[in-house]
Design a protein around this motif. Structure first.
Motif, PDB file in Angstrom:
ATOM      1  N   ASP A  68       0.825  -1.210   0.000  1.00 27.51           N
ATOM      2  CA  ASP A  68       0.000   0.000   0.000  1.00 27.51           C
ATOM      3  C   ASP A  68       0.857   1.257   0.000  1.00 27.51           C
ATOM      4  O   ASP A  68       0.576   2.218  -0.724  1.00 27.51           O
ATOM      5  N   ARG A  69       1.899   1.261   0.823  1.00 29.35           N
ATOM      6  CA  ARG A  69       2.737   2.461   0.884  1.00 29.35           C
ATOM      7  C   ARG A  69       3.502   2.652  -0.424  1.00 29.35           C
ATOM      8  O   ARG A  69       3.611   3.774  -0.928  1.00 29.35           O
ATOM      9  N   CYS A  70       4.052   1.587  -0.973  1.00 34.02           N
ATOM     10  CA  CYS A  70       4.775   1.702  -2.242  1.00 34.02           C
ATOM     11  C   CYS A  70       3.837   2.158  -3.357  1.00 34.02           C
ATOM     12  O   CYS A  70       4.184   3.023  -4.164  1.00 34.02           O
ATOM     13  N   SER A  71       2.641   1.596  -3.401  1.00 30.53           N
ATOM     14  CA  SER A  71       1.683   1.981  -4.437  1.00 30.53           C
ATOM     15  C   SER A  71       1.288   3.440  -4.312  1.00 30.53           C
ATOM     16  O   SER A  71       1.133   4.152  -5.314  1.00 30.53           O
ATOM     17  N   ALA A  72       1.129   3.917  -3.073  1.00 29.16           N
ATOM     18  CA  ALA A  72       0.773   5.318  -2.870  1.00 29.16           C
ATOM     19  C   ALA A  72       1.892   6.246  -3.340  1.00 29.16           C
ATOM     20  O   ALA A  72       1.651   7.276  -3.971  1.00 29.16           O
ATOM     21  N   LEU A  73       3.126   5.887  -3.041  1.00 25.51           N
ATOM     22  CA  LEU A  73       4.256   6.678  -3.512  1.00 25.51           C
ATOM     23  C   LEU A  73       4.288   6.753  -5.031  1.00 25.51           C
ATOM     24  O   LEU A  73       4.498   7.816  -5.625  1.00 25.51           O
ATOM     25  N   LEU A  74       4.078   5.622  -5.675  1.00 22.96           N
ATOM     26  CA  LEU A  74       4.168   5.549  -7.121  1.00 22.96           C
ATOM     27  C   LEU A  74       2.970   6.177  -7.817  1.00 22.96           C
ATOM     28  O   LEU A  74       3.074   6.626  -8.962  1.00 22.96           O
ATOM     29  N   SER A  75       1.821   6.196  -7.151  1.00 20.08           N
ATOM     30  CA  SER A  75       0.600   6.698  -7.766  1.00 20.08           C
ATOM     31  C   SER A  75       0.468   8.207  -7.697  1.00 20.08           C
ATOM     32  O   SER A  75      -0.345   8.792  -8.415  1.00 20.08           O
ATOM     33  N   ASP A  76       1.235   8.849  -6.836  1.00 19.30           N
ATOM     34  CA  ASP A  76       1.121  10.290  -6.642  1.00 19.30           C
ATOM     35  C   ASP A  76       1.968  11.010  -7.679  1.00 19.30           C
ATOM     36  O   ASP A  76       3.196  10.932  -7.656  1.00 19.30           O
ATOM     37  N   SER A  77       1.337  11.729  -8.582  1.00 20.20           N
ATOM     38  CA  SER A  77       2.058  12.415  -9.655  1.00 20.20           C
ATOM     39  C   SER A  77       2.950  13.530  -9.124  1.00 20.20           C
ATOM     40  O   SER A  77       3.815  14.023  -9.840  1.00 20.20           O
ATOM     41  N   ARG A  78       2.765  13.949  -7.861  1.00 23.86           N
ATOM     42  CA  ARG A  78       3.591  15.017  -7.301  1.00 23.86           C
ATOM     43  C   ARG A  78       4.946  14.513  -6.849  1.00 23.86           C
ATOM     44  O   ARG A  78       5.864  15.304  -6.624  1.00 23.86           O
ATOM     45  N   THR A  79       5.099  13.211  -6.678  1.00 26.54           N
ATOM     46  CA  THR A  79       6.347  12.684  -6.151  1.00 26.54           C
ATOM     47  C   THR A  79       7.248  12.194  -7.271  1.00 26.54           C
ATOM     48  O   THR A  79       6.845  12.012  -8.407  1.00 26.54           O
ATOM     49  N   ALA A  80       8.507  11.964  -6.899  1.00 27.41           N
ATOM     50  CA  ALA A  80       9.541  11.651  -7.879  1.00 27.41           C
ATOM     51  C   ALA A  80       9.715  10.164  -8.126  1.00 27.41           C
ATOM     52  O   ALA A  80      10.498   9.769  -8.976  1.00 27.41           O
ATOM     53  N   VAL A  81       9.029   9.322  -7.395  1.00 23.95           N
ATOM     54  CA  VAL A  81       9.379   7.912  -7.314  1.00 23.95           C
ATOM     55  C   VAL A  81       8.852   7.131  -8.523  1.00 23.95           C
ATOM     56  O   VAL A  81       7.681   7.194  -8.860  1.00 23.95           O
ATOM     57  N   ALA A  82       9.779   6.375  -9.178  1.00 23.95           N
ATOM     58  CA  ALA A  82       9.415   5.530 -10.307  1.00 23.95           C
ATOM     59  C   ALA A  82       9.480   4.051  -9.951  1.00 23.95           C
ATOM     60  O   ALA A  82       9.045   3.200 -10.730  1.00 23.95           O
ATOM     61  N   GLY A  83      10.015   3.737  -8.791  1.00 27.21           N
ATOM     62  CA  GLY A  83      10.086   2.359  -8.314  1.00 27.21           C
ATOM     63  C   GLY A  83      10.306   2.367  -6.818  1.00 27.21           C
ATOM     64  O   GLY A  83      10.949   3.285  -6.291  1.00 27.21           O
ATOM     65  N   ALA A  84       9.754   1.379  -6.121  1.00 29.11           N
ATOM     66  CA  ALA A  84       9.898   1.352  -4.661  1.00 29.11           C
ATOM     67  C   ALA A  84       9.696  -0.061  -4.153  1.00 29.11           C
ATOM     68  O   ALA A  84       8.936  -0.843  -4.737  1.00 29.11           O
ATOM     69  N   GLY A  85      10.378  -0.373  -3.042  1.00 30.31           N
ATOM     70  CA  GLY A  85      10.185  -1.687  -2.448  1.00 30.31           C
ATOM     71  C   GLY A  85      11.365  -2.129  -1.611  1.00 30.31           C
ATOM     72  O   GLY A  85      12.083  -1.308  -1.028  1.00 30.31           O
ATOM     73  N   ALA A  86      11.553  -3.442  -1.560  1.00 30.57           N
ATOM     74  CA  ALA A  86      12.615  -4.028  -0.749  1.00 30.57           C
ATOM     75  C   ALA A  86      13.195  -5.236  -1.461  1.00 30.57           C
ATOM     76  O   ALA A  86      12.506  -5.920  -2.234  1.00 30.57           O
ATOM     77  N   VAL A  87      14.465  -5.485  -1.190  1.00 31.87           N
ATOM     78  CA  VAL A  87      15.189  -6.617  -1.768  1.00 31.87           C
ATOM     79  C   VAL A  87      15.867  -7.334  -0.614  1.00 31.87           C
ATOM     80  O   VAL A  87      16.596  -6.712   0.169  1.00 31.87           O
ATOM     81  N   PHE A  88      15.623  -8.633  -0.499  1.00 35.65           N
ATOM     82  CA  PHE A  88      15.980  -9.351   0.723  1.00 35.65           C
ATOM     83  C   PHE A  88      17.248 -10.185   0.573  1.00 35.65           C
ATOM     84  O   PHE A  88      17.528 -10.738  -0.496  1.00 35.65           O
ATOM     85  N   ALA A  89      17.995 -10.259   1.672  1.00 32.98           N
ATOM     86  CA  ALA A  89      19.201 -11.070   1.701  1.00 32.98           C
ATOM     87  C   ALA A  89      18.828 -12.551   1.559  1.00 32.98           C
ATOM     88  O   ALA A  89      17.762 -12.974   2.012  1.00 32.98           O
ATOM     89  N   PRO A  90      19.686 -13.332   0.931  1.00 29.51           N
ATOM     90  CA  PRO A  90      19.402 -14.756   0.779  1.00 29.51           C
ATOM     91  C   PRO A  90      19.135 -15.428   2.123  1.00 29.51           C
ATOM     92  O   PRO A  90      19.876 -15.232   3.089  1.00 29.51           O
ATOM     93  N   GLY A  91      18.033 -16.206   2.166  1.00 27.89           N
ATOM     94  CA  GLY A  91      17.708 -16.976   3.355  1.00 27.89           C
ATOM     95  C   GLY A  91      16.920 -16.254   4.414  1.00 27.89           C
ATOM     96  O   GLY A  91      16.553 -16.861   5.428  1.00 27.89           O
ATOM     97  N   VAL A  92      16.599 -14.974   4.210  1.00 32.89           N
ATOM     98  CA  VAL A  92      15.846 -14.220   5.220  1.00 32.89           C
ATOM     99  C   VAL A  92      14.399 -14.677   5.291  1.00 32.89           C
ATOM    100  O   VAL A  92      13.817 -14.786   6.381  1.00 32.89           O
ATOM    101  N   LEU A  93      13.798 -14.948   4.142  1.00 41.11           N
ATOM    102  CA  LEU A  93      12.407 -15.399   4.105  1.00 41.11           C
ATOM    103  C   LEU A  93      12.345 -16.921   4.097  1.00 41.11           C
ATOM    104  O   LEU A  93      13.139 -17.595   3.429  1.00 41.11           O
ATOM    105  N   ALA A  94      11.380 -17.445   4.828  1.00 39.60           N
ATOM    106  CA  ALA A  94      11.288 -18.895   4.984  1.00 39.60           C
ATOM    107  C   ALA A  94      10.867 -19.603   3.711  1.00 39.60           C
ATOM    108  O   ALA A  94      11.188 -20.788   3.528  1.00 39.60           O
ATOM    109  N   ALA A  96      11.353 -18.388   0.381  1.00 36.23           N
ATOM    110  CA  ALA A  96      12.026 -17.957  -0.848  1.00 36.23           C
ATOM    111  C   ALA A  96      13.481 -17.641  -0.542  1.00 36.23           C
ATOM    112  O   ALA A  96      13.760 -16.752   0.257  1.00 36.23           O
ATOM    113  N   PRO A  97      14.422 -18.355  -1.161  1.00 36.36           N
ATOM    114  CA  PRO A  97      15.830 -18.081  -0.878  1.00 36.36           C
ATOM    115  C   PRO A  97      16.253 -16.680  -1.317  1.00 36.36           C
ATOM    116  O   PRO A  97      17.069 -16.034  -0.661  1.00 36.36           O
TER     117      PRO A  97
END
Length: 261
Positions: A68-94, A96-97
């Protein structure tokens, strides 16, 4: 509800507006610094949400609550953001490696839509690319500090000149990945030139390698390299001279505003 209203309801401020009545290169540096503060505020909100989630036993992809927060950032034409999110270290999620939780904006004839990036995250697949080796991830892992990568052509997401801002995720003292946003250099240039254009003197914004981000002089374009600059000393606040340029630091970002001597 409008796109701007959607972002406002999520508590997301607009990107900084050009400063009033700029008179010097210091005003340019201030705008860039304000922009950096705004970006890192967004990264801080993403990081807080994810670090709480990842602190739970055996977190899974379904537990990641940043869409929701990433979508709101990307949907607002007033902001600069063209991509947003997180990238996880290997093995952090149960479940997905390797995993990217990342959204981008797609512009089509009917308007813009927010789309989740479909990256290959199976290391056994032919199309897999090990993101842990990319600068916006590897430099954060090595330093433990936020980083700005670019300007570079982002062939993974935007296919345009991009600045990628990333900050570390740390859970129970362990590096768990990065949060990040992509900013198109075209957006950055459009807004910063409103500040630069009010000055009589040429201004060139460069990164820590001396590569041009934005310039009010058409002789210098995004991606050009200005050689032999004492960028490390300038960024460290040390006195250094150059036969052609003087430099001003941007407080929140590893950028310099150059003006000719």
């Amino acid at each position: 509800m409008t796109r701007a209203a959607t972002a406002a309801s999520a508590g997301i401020p607009s990107s900084p507006a050009p400063t009033d009545a700029p008179t010097s290169a210091e005003d340019v540096a201030q705008w860039v610094s304000d922009f950096g503060s705004w970006v890192f505020e967004q990264l801080g909100a993403l990081r807080s949400t994810l670090e709480r989630t990842l602190a739970a036993p055996a977190p899974r992809r379904a537990d990641l609550a940043i869409e929701d927060r990433c979508s709101a950032l990307l949907s607002d034409s007033r902001t600069a953001v063209a991509g947003a999110g997180a990238v996880f270290a290997p093995g952090v999620l149960a479940d997905a490696p390797y995993w990217l939780e990342w959204w981008t904006v797609e512009t089509r004839a009917g308007g813009t839509t927010v789309t989740k990036l479909a990256a290959e995250t199976d290391p056994r697949a032919v199309g897999f690319r090990d993101y842990t080796e990319l600068p916006w991830y590897a430099k954060v892992l090595a330093s433990g500090e936020p980083q700005v990568t670019g300007p570079y052509v982002d062939y993974l997401c935007t296919d345009q000149y991009t600045l990628t801002f990333t900050a570390p995720l740390v859970v129970n003292g362990r590096f768990a990945g990065v949060v990040g946003v992509d900013v198109l250099v075209a957006w950055f240039e459009e807004h910063l030139l409103e500040v630069m254009g009010a000055l009589e003197r040429t201004c060139v914004l460069v990164n820590a390698s001396g590569r041009v981000v934005t310039s009010s002089d058409p002789a210098w374009v995004t991606g050009d390299l200005i050689r032999d600059l004492p960028t490390e000393r300038w960024l460290a606040g040390e006195a250094a001279t150059h036969p052609r340029w003087t430099a001003g630091r941007c407080a929140t970002l590893p950028f310099l505003v150059l003006t000719p001597r």
